[in-house]
Design a protein around this motif. Structure first.
Motif: not given
Length: 185
Positions: A82-93
């Protein structure tokens, strides 16, 4: 055009620039102090060849515009599937589909590695991220009430879980990120 590739420790500065607003200006991140560049570099390096870090890069400018990663869900060998996931993107997109693209690639990669469950922890309320997670197959698994304190307030944390594959008994062992690479969904 945006390409996806495995992140390297050299991407730490770009990743930190994307992550900084999530730490400093809102409660999305569980950190209250922005990590140093060396700390981010260490996080990427410590993932080793087990836990993927994937970046979305603008082909023309070569700028990192977003990233997704997985880490151990809990310590101990019984939790290794099992894994914990996360995702982040630059605010302008934000809102242009990169987060979904990164998440699809991360989940496809994790599936090829033989991980069986992905868990994401979301601060609540957070309708936009909840909708995204549910649209890509996560289901609500529970809520920790008033468990984090940030920006002068107690915050609930929701757990969303997604099956990646039917687990075999005995399970197939996890294979390296390097042997799988970034899998485009």
């Amino acid at each position: 055009m945006i390409t996806l590739r495995a992140a390297t420790p050299d991407d730490a500065a770009a990743i930190l620039a994307i992550y900084a607003p999530y730490v400093v200006t809102n409660a999305v991140s569980f950190e209250s102090k922005l990590p140093k560049q060396d700390e981010m570099r260490d996080r990427i390096a410590e993932a080793g060849d087990v836990y993927p870090w994937i970046v979305g890069v603008d082909e023309e400018s070569e700028l990192v515009l977003g990233y997704a990663f997985a880490k151990a869900f809990r310590p101990g060998p019984a939790y290794r599937f099992a894994v914990e996931t996360a995702c982040y993107v630059s605010g302008e997109i934000e809102g242009q589909g990169l987060r979904r693209t990164l998440y699809h690639a991360l989940l496809a990669t994790l599936t090829q590695q033989n991980f069986t469950q992905a868990v994401s922890t979301l601060t609540m309320p957070n309708d936009k991220l909840i909708q995204l997670h549910e649209a890509i197959g996560f289901r609500r698994a529970g809520v920790y009430r008033e468990i984090t304190f940030k920006n002068g307030q107690w915050i609930d944390v929701g757990l969303w879980q997604r099956s990646l594959t039917e687990p075999n008994t005995p399970p197939d062992e996890v294979v390296s990120f390097g042997s799988v690479g970034v899998v485009r969904a």
